[in-house]
Design a protein around this motif. Sequence first.
Motif, PDB file in Angstrom:
ATOM      1  N   PRO A 147       0.825  -1.209   0.000  1.00  0.00           N
ATOM      2  CA  PRO A 147       0.000   0.000   0.000  1.00  0.00           C
ATOM      3  C   PRO A 147       0.854   1.251   0.000  1.00  0.00           C
ATOM      4  O   PRO A 147       1.916   1.306   0.638  1.00  0.00           O
ATOM      5  N   ARG A 148       0.390   2.258  -0.706  1.00  0.00           N
ATOM      6  CA  ARG A 148       1.114   3.525  -0.777  1.00  0.00           C
ATOM      7  C   ARG A 148       0.551   4.486   0.257  1.00  0.00           C
ATOM      8  O   ARG A 148      -0.651   4.740   0.291  1.00  0.00           O
ATOM      9  N   LEU A 149       1.438   5.035   1.090  1.00  0.00           N
ATOM     10  CA  LEU A 149       1.044   5.924   2.170  1.00  0.00           C
ATOM     11  C   LEU A 149       1.545   7.330   1.900  1.00  0.00           C
ATOM     12  O   LEU A 149       2.737   7.530   1.610  1.00  0.00           O
ATOM     13  N   LEU A 150       0.662   8.308   2.000  1.00  0.00           N
ATOM     14  CA  LEU A 150       1.052   9.705   1.991  1.00  0.00           C
ATOM     15  C   LEU A 150       1.410  10.092   3.420  1.00  0.00           C
ATOM     16  O   LEU A 150       0.574   9.988   4.318  1.00  0.00           O
ATOM     17  N   VAL A 151       2.641  10.537   3.628  1.00  0.00           N
ATOM     18  CA  VAL A 151       3.100  10.937   4.960  1.00  0.00           C
ATOM     19  C   VAL A 151       3.369  12.437   4.943  1.00  0.00           C
ATOM     20  O   VAL A 151       4.198  12.919   4.164  1.00  0.00           O
ATOM     21  N   ASP A 172       5.329   8.036   0.660  1.00  0.00           N
ATOM     22  CA  ASP A 172       5.532   9.276  -0.088  1.00  0.00           C
ATOM     23  C   ASP A 172       5.559  10.404   0.944  1.00  0.00           C
ATOM     24  O   ASP A 172       4.518  10.862   1.407  1.00  0.00           O
ATOM     25  N   LEU A 173       6.761  10.849   1.319  1.00  0.00           N
ATOM     26  CA  LEU A 173       6.925  11.823   2.389  1.00  0.00           C
ATOM     27  C   LEU A 173       6.882  13.238   1.829  1.00  0.00           C
ATOM     28  O   LEU A 173       7.628  13.587   0.918  1.00  0.00           O
ATOM     29  N   ARG A 174       6.001  14.057   2.392  1.00  0.00           N
ATOM     30  CA  ARG A 174       5.903  15.473   2.025  1.00  0.00           C
ATOM     31  C   ARG A 174       6.227  16.310   3.271  1.00  0.00           C
ATOM     32  O   ARG A 174       5.533  16.211   4.287  1.00  0.00           O
ATOM     33  N   MET A 175       7.279  17.123   3.169  1.00  0.00           N
ATOM     34  CA  MET A 175       7.717  17.947   4.285  1.00  0.00           C
ATOM     35  C   MET A 175       7.217  19.365   4.112  1.00  0.00           C
ATOM     36  O   MET A 175       7.464  19.998   3.088  1.00  0.00           O
ATOM     37  N   PRO A 218      -0.666  16.829  -2.533  1.00  0.00           N
ATOM     38  CA  PRO A 218      -1.607  16.443  -3.587  1.00  0.00           C
ATOM     39  C   PRO A 218      -2.969  17.071  -3.316  1.00  0.00           C
ATOM     40  O   PRO A 218      -3.306  17.402  -2.172  1.00  0.00           O
ATOM     41  N   THR A 219      -3.739  17.226  -4.349  1.00  0.00           N
ATOM     42  CA  THR A 219      -5.079  17.785  -4.184  1.00  0.00           C
ATOM     43  C   THR A 219      -6.116  16.716  -3.869  1.00  0.00           C
ATOM     44  O   THR A 219      -7.225  17.039  -3.434  1.00  0.00           O
ATOM     45  N   VAL A 261      -3.704  20.806   4.629  1.00  0.00           N
ATOM     46  CA  VAL A 261      -3.667  19.535   5.363  1.00  0.00           C
ATOM     47  C   VAL A 261      -5.054  19.206   5.902  1.00  0.00           C
ATOM     48  O   VAL A 261      -5.524  18.068   5.796  1.00  0.00           O
ATOM     49  N   ARG A 262      -5.721  20.200   6.465  1.00  0.00           N
ATOM     50  CA  ARG A 262      -7.074  19.957   6.985  1.00  0.00           C
ATOM     51  C   ARG A 262      -8.023  19.532   5.855  1.00  0.00           C
ATOM     52  O   ARG A 262      -8.885  18.668   6.051  1.00  0.00           O
ATOM     53  N   THR A 263      -7.860  20.120   4.661  1.00  0.00           N
ATOM     54  CA  THR A 263      -8.699  19.735   3.527  1.00  0.00           C
ATOM     55  C   THR A 263      -8.487  18.276   3.161  1.00  0.00           C
ATOM     56  O   THR A 263      -9.452  17.535   2.902  1.00  0.00           O
ATOM     57  N   LEU A 264      -7.232  17.837   3.137  1.00  0.00           N
ATOM     58  CA  LEU A 264      -6.948  16.436   2.835  1.00  0.00           C
ATOM     59  C   LEU A 264      -7.525  15.519   3.913  1.00  0.00           C
ATOM     60  O   LEU A 264      -8.033  14.430   3.609  1.00  0.00           O
ATOM     61  N   LEU A 265      -7.458  15.950   5.172  1.00  0.00           N
ATOM     62  CA  LEU A 265      -8.020  15.129   6.238  1.00  0.00           C
ATOM     63  C   LEU A 265      -9.543  15.064   6.137  1.00  0.00           C
ATOM     64  O   LEU A 265     -10.142  14.021   6.448  1.00  0.00           O
ATOM     65  N   THR A 266     -10.156  16.143   5.691  1.00  0.00           N
ATOM     66  CA  THR A 266     -11.600  16.106   5.443  1.00  0.00           C
ATOM     67  C   THR A 266     -11.927  15.068   4.374  1.00  0.00           C
ATOM     68  O   THR A 266     -12.891  14.297   4.506  1.00  0.00           O
TER      69      THR A 266
END
Length: 252
Positions: free
Chosen positions: A4-8, A32-35, A42-43, A72-77
């Motif tokens: 599985p691919r994880l966005l971190v 896939d680490l995003r700092m 990603p959208t 970040v909050r949008t992605l969590l939504t």
Amino acid sequence: MSAPRLLVIQPDPFAPLGPLGDWLTEAGASLDLRMMPDDPLPTSLDEYEAVVVLGGGANAEQDEKHPWLASVRTLLTQAVEQDRTTLCVCLGAQLLAVASGGRVTTGHDGPEVGPALVAKKDAAWIDPLFADLPLMQDVLQFHSDEIAQLPPNAVLLASSPRYPHQAFRLGRRVYAIQFHIETTPEIVRRWAANTRSKAEAVRHAALDDETLTRVHADIAETWRPFAHRFVDLAAGRLAPVQAPPSLPIADG
């Protein structure tokens, strides 16, 4: 699905993925680490099986200083709406709470710093990620804000007397933990040496080398299998919690 691919999402350069990254990859995940704030987000989450949001020194709604928090909050939504496998740590948990209708405030009892124990709530005993944890779990606390109100429909999974909202789940696959499981003694010592807002709490915390070494060994023993189960959940090898049965509609 084997890998599985994880966005971190890492909100703070001084709050890395640490051993949690090793535990996720050894269970077969691709990361896939995003700092923040340098890496674009990603959208959508369409290319990922799971999301991990780490901690950091920002406040969950400090958008004027950290504009990327809104993204970040949008992605969590999206994660909540899609019931996508998600794990949010400390600041990440606070961002999830705010994004989902909860409330985050300055901690009513001051900063919480150092090794601690949290206790499983009743719902945790039937949760696929939390069921196998011991009743009292070793964790590392390092936060000034608290999740003062859980989002609607959140299920409380772990608590403590001082700050009750220590872990919760939204839907069947979205998880949040107020505490840290990804730290090392070196990371904690760096935080302790460079924090001003928590300076008084640091002075009273048990942050000596022997204690930090011991508690991180205990954390690894408990939370490494938890991380493996998280990857299994993302990969479809572990079933999510069962949805409660629908009640029949009364006629008349």
